[in-house]
Design an enzyme around this catalytic site. Sequence first.
Site, PDB file in Angstrom:
ATOM      1  N   ASN A 108      71.764  62.671   5.589  1.00 41.01           N
ATOM      2  CA  ASN A 108      71.685  62.949   7.027  1.00 41.01           C
ATOM      3  C   ASN A 108      70.405  63.732   7.299  1.00 41.01           C
ATOM      4  O   ASN A 108      69.989  64.547   6.465  1.00 41.01           O
ATOM      5  CB  ASN A 108      72.896  63.806   7.426  1.00 41.01           C
ATOM      6  CG  ASN A 108      72.898  64.182   8.901  1.00 41.01           C
ATOM      7  OD1 ASN A 108      72.671  63.344   9.767  1.00 41.01           O
ATOM      8  ND2 ASN A 108      73.168  65.446   9.199  1.00 41.01           N
ATOM      9  N   HIS A 110      69.103  66.569   9.827  1.00 41.05           N
ATOM     10  CA  HIS A 110      69.688  67.551  10.749  1.00 41.05           C
ATOM     11  C   HIS A 110      68.568  68.441  11.288  1.00 41.05           C
ATOM     12  O   HIS A 110      67.749  68.938  10.515  1.00 41.05           O
ATOM     13  CB  HIS A 110      70.731  68.398  10.010  1.00 41.05           C
ATOM     14  CG  HIS A 110      71.344  69.445  10.890  1.00 41.05           C
ATOM     15  ND1 HIS A 110      72.301  69.148  11.830  1.00 41.05           N
ATOM     16  CD2 HIS A 110      71.115  70.778  10.994  1.00 41.05           C
ATOM     17  CE1 HIS A 110      72.630  70.245  12.474  1.00 41.05           C
ATOM     18  NE2 HIS A 110      71.939  71.257  11.994  1.00 41.05           N
ATOM     19  N   SER A 137      66.152  69.407   8.214  1.00 43.84           N
ATOM     20  CA  SER A 137      66.615  69.290   6.827  1.00 43.84           C
ATOM     21  C   SER A 137      67.136  67.877   6.576  1.00 43.84           C
ATOM     22  O   SER A 137      67.806  67.309   7.443  1.00 43.84           O
ATOM     23  CB  SER A 137      67.780  70.263   6.561  1.00 43.84           C
ATOM     24  OG  SER A 137      67.441  71.588   6.881  1.00 43.84           O
ATOM     25  N   ASP A 146      77.454  69.288   7.857  1.00 41.97           N
ATOM     26  CA  ASP A 146      76.094  69.754   7.542  1.00 41.97           C
ATOM     27  C   ASP A 146      76.055  70.723   6.356  1.00 41.97           C
ATOM     28  O   ASP A 146      75.230  71.650   6.323  1.00 41.97           O
ATOM     29  CB  ASP A 146      75.457  70.415   8.783  1.00 41.97           C
ATOM     30  CG  ASP A 146      75.324  69.442   9.948  1.00 41.97           C
ATOM     31  OD1 ASP A 146      75.129  68.243   9.692  1.00 41.97           O
ATOM     32  OD2 ASP A 146      75.438  69.888  11.105  1.00 41.97           O
TER      33      ASP A 146
HETATM   34  C1  GRF Z   1      67.349  64.079  15.758  1.00 48.23           C
HETATM   35  O1  GRF Z   1      66.884  65.326  16.186  1.00 48.23           O
HETATM   36  C2  GRF Z   1      68.236  64.245  14.576  1.00 48.23           C
HETATM   37  O2  GRF Z   1      67.838  65.216  13.689  1.00 48.23           O
HETATM   38  C3  GRF Z   1      69.517  64.655  15.246  1.00 48.23           C
HETATM   39  O3  GRF Z   1      69.591  63.852  16.382  1.00 48.23           O
HETATM   40  C4  GRF Z   1      68.272  63.485  16.782  1.00 48.23           C
HETATM   41  C5  GRF Z   1      68.234  62.004  16.782  1.00 48.23           C
HETATM   42  O4  GRF Z   1      67.029  61.501  17.261  1.00 48.23           O
HETATM   43  N1  GRF Z   1      70.631  64.581  14.340  1.00 48.23           N
HETATM   44  P1  GRF Z   1      66.730  59.943  17.196  1.00 48.23           P
HETATM   45  O5  GRF Z   1      67.956  59.218  17.733  1.00 48.23           O
HETATM   46  O6  GRF Z   1      66.428  59.566  15.775  1.00 48.23           O
HETATM   47  O7  GRF Z   1      65.550  59.742  18.098  1.00 48.23           O
END
Ligand code: GRF
Length: 220
Positions: A108, A110, A137, A146
């Site tokens: 993932n 995050h 991360s 997470d």
């Molecule tokens: C990103 O900030 C990711 O880290 C978080 O949600 C957002 C998703 O952005 N979990 P995208 O859909 O890849 O543009």
Amino acid sequence: MTGCTRIAVLASGRGSNLQAILDAIAQGQLQAEVVGVFSDRPDAEALQRMPAPRRWAAAPRDFADRAAYESALGDAVAASAPDWIVCAGYMRILGAAFVARFDGRLVNIHPSLLPRHKGLHTHARALEAGDAEHGASVHFVVPELDAGAVLAQARVPVLPTDTPQTLAARVLGVEHPLLIASLQLLASGRVTEQDGQLQLDGHPFFSPLALDSARMLQAS
Ligand code: GRF
């Protein structure tokens, strides 16, 4: 892992991280193929970034319960025969059965410097906490939110004038290269995870790689 690494992407929204993966592949930076995008939101913008045969979307409310939804999602993901499954803006917590099914190959991205600010609204929370630094991360997924082993992190400064929106934009700018550097390492087979322990070239490591180190490793 040799040859072309097969990547499945789970996404709920915009899909800019998915796009970063597609761009890196197109530019020859990542020897991989996105074998499917999977979403809990049939209207997710991310889906539009992939050709129709490689899209799967279903609303959890159309299933009897979460287990039934995740079983269908898992079957669809498994049918795409991925080497790695990447949650990139997938906004649902994955249950233990799904995590176990793809154990060791589910990661993932995050938007925080884990273990700080697990969960939602990370940018606002970093500002409220007065953090001098914030970032993103890439971590292995475990059933606890997470909480899995962190492979790599990218840092940005927090500026006095920041709003959650300006900070989010700065973090997104490092998320994309962080995700690509992480996937390059995973695709190369040099990084593995077992029972929460990360290994690089067969040696355990205990602190997340910084983005620059991850990039240097890729070149070595
Ligand atoms: C990103 O900030 C990711 O880290 C978080 O949600 C957002 C998703 O952005 N979990 P995208 O859909 O890849 O543009």
